[in-house]
Motif scaffolding. Structure first.
Motif, PDB file in Angstrom:
ATOM      1  N   GLN A 168       0.836  -1.196   0.000  1.00 61.14           N
ATOM      2  CA  GLN A 168       0.000   0.000   0.000  1.00 61.14           C
ATOM      3  C   GLN A 168       0.876   1.253   0.000  1.00 61.14           C
ATOM      4  N   VAL A 169       0.340   2.338  -0.554  1.00 59.56           N
ATOM      5  CA  VAL A 169       1.149   3.547  -0.782  1.00 59.56           C
ATOM      6  C   VAL A 169       0.413   4.812  -0.330  1.00 59.56           C
ATOM      7  N   ALA A 170       1.148   5.905  -0.296  1.00 53.24           N
ATOM      8  CA  ALA A 170       0.551   7.217  -0.021  1.00 53.24           C
ATOM      9  C   ALA A 170       1.351   8.286  -0.761  1.00 53.24           C
ATOM     10  N   ILE A 171       0.668   9.347  -1.155  1.00 51.11           N
ATOM     11  CA  ILE A 171       1.328  10.522  -1.737  1.00 51.11           C
ATOM     12  C   ILE A 171       1.092  11.691  -0.788  1.00 51.11           C
ATOM     13  N   VAL A 172       2.134  12.454  -0.511  1.00 43.84           N
ATOM     14  CA  VAL A 172       2.005  13.641   0.337  1.00 43.84           C
ATOM     15  C   VAL A 172       2.570  14.841  -0.430  1.00 43.84           C
ATOM     16  N   GLN A 173       1.763  15.868  -0.577  1.00 44.83           N
ATOM     17  CA  GLN A 173       2.225  17.100  -1.235  1.00 44.83           C
ATOM     18  C   GLN A 173       2.161  18.253  -0.238  1.00 44.83           C
ATOM     19  N   THR A 174       3.213  19.060  -0.204  1.00 44.89           N
ATOM     20  CA  THR A 174       3.163  20.321   0.533  1.00 44.89           C
ATOM     21  C   THR A 174       2.930  21.416  -0.489  1.00 44.89           C
ATOM     22  N   LEU A 175       1.831  22.150  -0.300  1.00 45.24           N
ATOM     23  CA  LEU A 175       1.385  23.137  -1.285  1.00 45.24           C
ATOM     24  C   LEU A 175       1.448  24.535  -0.689  1.00 45.24           C
ATOM     25  N   VAL A 188      -4.401  17.873   5.487  1.00 47.52           N
ATOM     26  CA  VAL A 188      -5.616  17.180   5.054  1.00 47.52           C
ATOM     27  C   VAL A 188      -5.181  15.793   4.585  1.00 47.52           C
ATOM     28  N   VAL A 189      -5.805  14.748   5.136  1.00 49.27           N
ATOM     29  CA  VAL A 189      -5.482  13.368   4.733  1.00 49.27           C
ATOM     30  C   VAL A 189      -6.753  12.716   4.205  1.00 49.27           C
ATOM     31  N   CYS A 190      -6.732  12.321   2.946  1.00 50.78           N
ATOM     32  CA  CYS A 190      -7.886  11.691   2.321  1.00 50.78           C
ATOM     33  C   CYS A 190      -7.563  10.236   2.036  1.00 50.78           C
ATOM     34  N   GLY A 191      -8.565   9.366   2.195  1.00 44.97           N
ATOM     35  CA  GLY A 191      -8.268   7.999   1.814  1.00 44.97           C
ATOM     36  C   GLY A 191      -9.424   7.035   1.945  1.00 44.97           C
ATOM     37  N   ASP A 192      -9.216   5.907   1.254  1.00 51.44           N
ATOM     38  CA  ASP A 192     -10.007   4.714   1.495  1.00 51.44           C
ATOM     39  C   ASP A 192      -9.194   3.930   2.510  1.00 51.44           C
ATOM     40  N   PHE A 193      -9.618   4.015   3.787  1.00 49.64           N
ATOM     41  CA  PHE A 193      -8.873   3.358   4.867  1.00 49.64           C
ATOM     42  C   PHE A 193      -9.270   1.895   5.011  1.00 49.64           C
ATOM     43  N   ASN A 194     -10.294   1.473   4.285  1.00 49.04           N
ATOM     44  CA  ASN A 194     -10.796   0.102   4.387  1.00 49.04           C
ATOM     45  C   ASN A 194     -11.074  -0.297   5.827  1.00 49.04           C
ATOM     46  N   VAL A 224      -2.866  11.434   0.321  1.00 46.31           N
ATOM     47  CA  VAL A 224      -3.858  10.475  -0.150  1.00 46.31           C
ATOM     48  C   VAL A 224      -3.314   9.072   0.075  1.00 46.31           C
ATOM     49  N   THR A 225      -4.208   8.159   0.495  1.00 45.18           N
ATOM     50  CA  THR A 225      -3.777   6.773   0.696  1.00 45.18           C
ATOM     51  C   THR A 225      -4.920   5.796   0.466  1.00 45.18           C
ATOM     52  N   HIS A 226      -4.574   4.535   0.349  1.00 48.10           N
ATOM     53  CA  HIS A 226      -5.545   3.441   0.187  1.00 48.10           C
ATOM     54  C   HIS A 226      -4.989   2.262   0.979  1.00 48.10           C
ATOM     55  N   LEU A 227      -5.544   2.030   2.170  1.00 49.03           N
ATOM     56  CA  LEU A 227      -4.999   0.991   3.037  1.00 49.03           C
ATOM     57  C   LEU A 227      -5.476  -0.401   2.603  1.00 49.03           C
ATOM     58  N   LYS A 228      -4.785  -1.404   3.091  1.00 51.39           N
ATOM     59  CA  LYS A 228      -5.070  -2.817   2.808  1.00 51.39           C
ATOM     60  C   LYS A 228      -6.545  -3.160   3.056  1.00 51.39           C
ATOM     61  N   ALA A 229      -7.154  -3.865   2.120  1.00 53.20           N
ATOM     62  CA  ALA A 229      -8.574  -4.204   2.210  1.00 53.20           C
ATOM     63  C   ALA A 229      -8.788  -5.515   2.978  1.00 53.20           C
ATOM     64  N   ARG A 230     -10.027  -5.820   3.234  1.00 52.25           N
ATOM     65  CA  ARG A 230     -10.558  -7.109   3.711  1.00 52.25           C
ATOM     66  C   ARG A 230     -10.459  -7.294   5.229  1.00 52.25           C
ATOM     67  N   SER A 231     -11.418  -8.118   5.722  1.00 48.20           N
ATOM     68  CA  SER A 231     -11.405  -8.409   7.156  1.00 48.20           C
ATOM     69  C   SER A 231     -10.289  -9.414   7.422  1.00 48.20           C
ATOM     70  N   GLY A 232      -9.781  -9.366   8.632  1.00 50.04           N
ATOM     71  CA  GLY A 232      -8.634 -10.195   8.986  1.00 50.04           C
ATOM     72  C   GLY A 232      -7.327  -9.418   8.889  1.00 50.04           C
ATOM     73  N   ALA A 241      -1.076  -0.775  11.553  1.00 52.76           N
ATOM     74  CA  ALA A 241       0.361  -0.520  11.440  1.00 52.76           C
ATOM     75  C   ALA A 241       0.647   0.409  10.253  1.00 52.76           C
ATOM     76  N   GLN A 242      -0.068   0.234   9.163  1.00 53.42           N
ATOM     77  CA  GLN A 242       0.104   1.136   8.017  1.00 53.42           C
ATOM     78  C   GLN A 242      -0.281   2.563   8.386  1.00 53.42           C
ATOM     79  N   GLY A 243      -1.371   2.686   9.166  1.00 50.39           N
ATOM     80  CA  GLY A 243      -1.792   4.008   9.617  1.00 50.39           C
ATOM     81  C   GLY A 243      -0.746   4.648  10.512  1.00 50.39           C
ATOM     82  N   ALA A 244      -0.152   3.832  11.401  1.00 53.17           N
ATOM     83  CA  ALA A 244       0.881   4.357  12.297  1.00 53.17           C
ATOM     84  C   ALA A 244       2.081   4.846  11.493  1.00 53.17           C
ATOM     85  N   ASP A 245       2.449   4.095  10.470  1.00 47.76           N
ATOM     86  CA  ASP A 245       3.582   4.481   9.626  1.00 47.76           C
ATOM     87  C   ASP A 245       3.282   5.783   8.882  1.00 47.76           C
TER      88      ASP A 245
END
Ligand code: NDP
Ligand code: CA
Length: 324
Positions: free
Chosen positions: A148-155, A213-219, A168-176, A183-187
């Motif tokens: 999983q990845v994230a992009i951070v821009q300082t504007l 501002v942090v946008c994402g599908d955190f699953n 912007v980020t998209h965290l790991k999907a699915r239950s379990g 841990a990804q969120g902490a990182d």
């Protein structure tokens, strides 16, 4: 026949007076998991969505229409597998600048006739912002790199001279996978602390951190650990869509709603987090009702993704030392 669209209104969160000084115009942020074309056609198994409604040559116009209708200043997308051939050229012609970060092992690549890996994309309107720095992050969990990845821009905001950090980020999907998401969120939070505290100017110690501002599908539903990490982090983040609720404390009932062979899935997974001390939310795009979404849920001929777009107008709160 032109399909009817979901009608959604922009509403002011309870208790706030409209703030639209000409020297401090609000910043419109749009967050959206647009559904990767390869996953929608090849992996998701949306059994109540006609395959026809997933045809890219038509679906792409519904996605672009949503973007053009709202003209966001910041656009955060997940599951983008048509960046180079569609979003980059079109958004550039509309006056945006953006970056794309594919997942290292995108599941799109398993689908026959895929269009390349999916990933996150982050666009800003060039007339509103200048780019000061960008970080492309591969998220880790317990020191190990993940998919999983994230992009951070300082504007730099041209209207106010203020700085804004957007991620912007998209965290790991699915239950379990709740612990991995946490841990990804902490990182990500750790990287954001490092990036926003560079903010500074003259004296590092005295300088306030850059509003975020942090946008994402955190699953992740609001009950998950990763949600708790974000809402209680030292960065002082609040989730914008809570402000739609009457008590200001409750997330919407859903941000995604779909039917797979395994059953119906209606859940709140997508968020716009903002620094509550430095930013305020002036308006939010409301969430469509169950009736509007319809019995076959999403995606559909009326709406191109299984995730709803989230949109808010935010503005900088006055800085005490700038009031003089
Ligand atoms: P995730 O588990 O995070 O999910 C990937 C996508 O699947 C997301 O976009 C997610 O959408 C969607 N999804 C969620 N639930 C379901 C469901 N029930 N049915 C179908 N799709 C769903 O993916 P990873 O990044 O961890 O990658 C997993 C896949 O990637 C593997 O299954 C494999 O195919 C491939 N892979 C290949 C590797 C290799 O070495 N070749 C290595 C790693 C992965 P949403 O976020 O909207 O819920
Ligand atoms: Ca998906």
């Amino acid at each position: 026949r032109r399909p009817a669209r979901l009608r959604r209104d922009l509403v002011q969160p309870g208790g706030t007076a409209p703030c639209c000084h000409e020297h401090n115009p609000s910043i419109r942020v749009l967050q959206w998991n647009i559904l990767a074309q390869a996953l929608g056609e090849g992996k998701d198994g949306f059994i109540r969505c006609p395959l026809d409604a997933l045809n890219w040559q038509e679906r792409k116009y519904l996605i672009l229409e949503e973007i053009v209708t709202h003209r966001p200043d910041i656009l955060c997308l997940q599951e983008v597998d048509h960046f180079y051939d569609t979003f980059e050229p079109i958004m550039t012609s509309l006056g945006y600048h953006g970056s794309f970060l594919p997942k290292p092992w995108s599941p799109c690549l398993d689908v026959e006739q895929n269009n390349g890996p999916d990933g996150c994309a982050l666009f800003y309107r060039s007339s509103r912002f200048s780019l000061q720095a960008v970080s492309h992050l591969r998220l880790s969990a317990m020191m190990l790199p993940t998919n999983q990845v994230a992009i951070v821009q300082t504007l730099g905001c041209r209207a106010t001279g203020r700085r804004l950090c957007v991620a912007v980020t998209h965290l790991k999907a699915r239950s379990g996978w709740e612990r991995l998401r946490s841990a990804q969120g902490a990182d990500l939070l750790q990287s954001l602390r490092r990036i926003t505290s560079r903010g500074g100017g003259q004296s590092e110690a005295a300088s306030a951190s850059v509003p975020l501002v942090v946008c994402g599908d955190f699953n992740a539903e609001p009950s998950e650990d990763v949600y708790r990490r974000f809402s209680s982090s030292p960065l002082g983040l609040n989730s914008a869509y809570k402000l739609l609720s009457s008590d200001g404390q409750t997330e919407p009932a859903y941000t995604t709603w779909k039917i797979r062979p395994s059953g119906e899935s209606c859940s709140t997974l997508d968020y716009i987090w903002y620094s509550h001390d430095a930013l305020r939310v002036d308006r939010l795009l409301n969430i469509p009702t169950e009736e509007q979404i319809g019995p076959d849920r999403l995606p559909s001929y009326h709406y191109p993704s299984d995730h709803l777009s989230l949109l808010c107008d935010i503005s900088f709160r006055e800085e005490p030392h700038r009031l003089s």
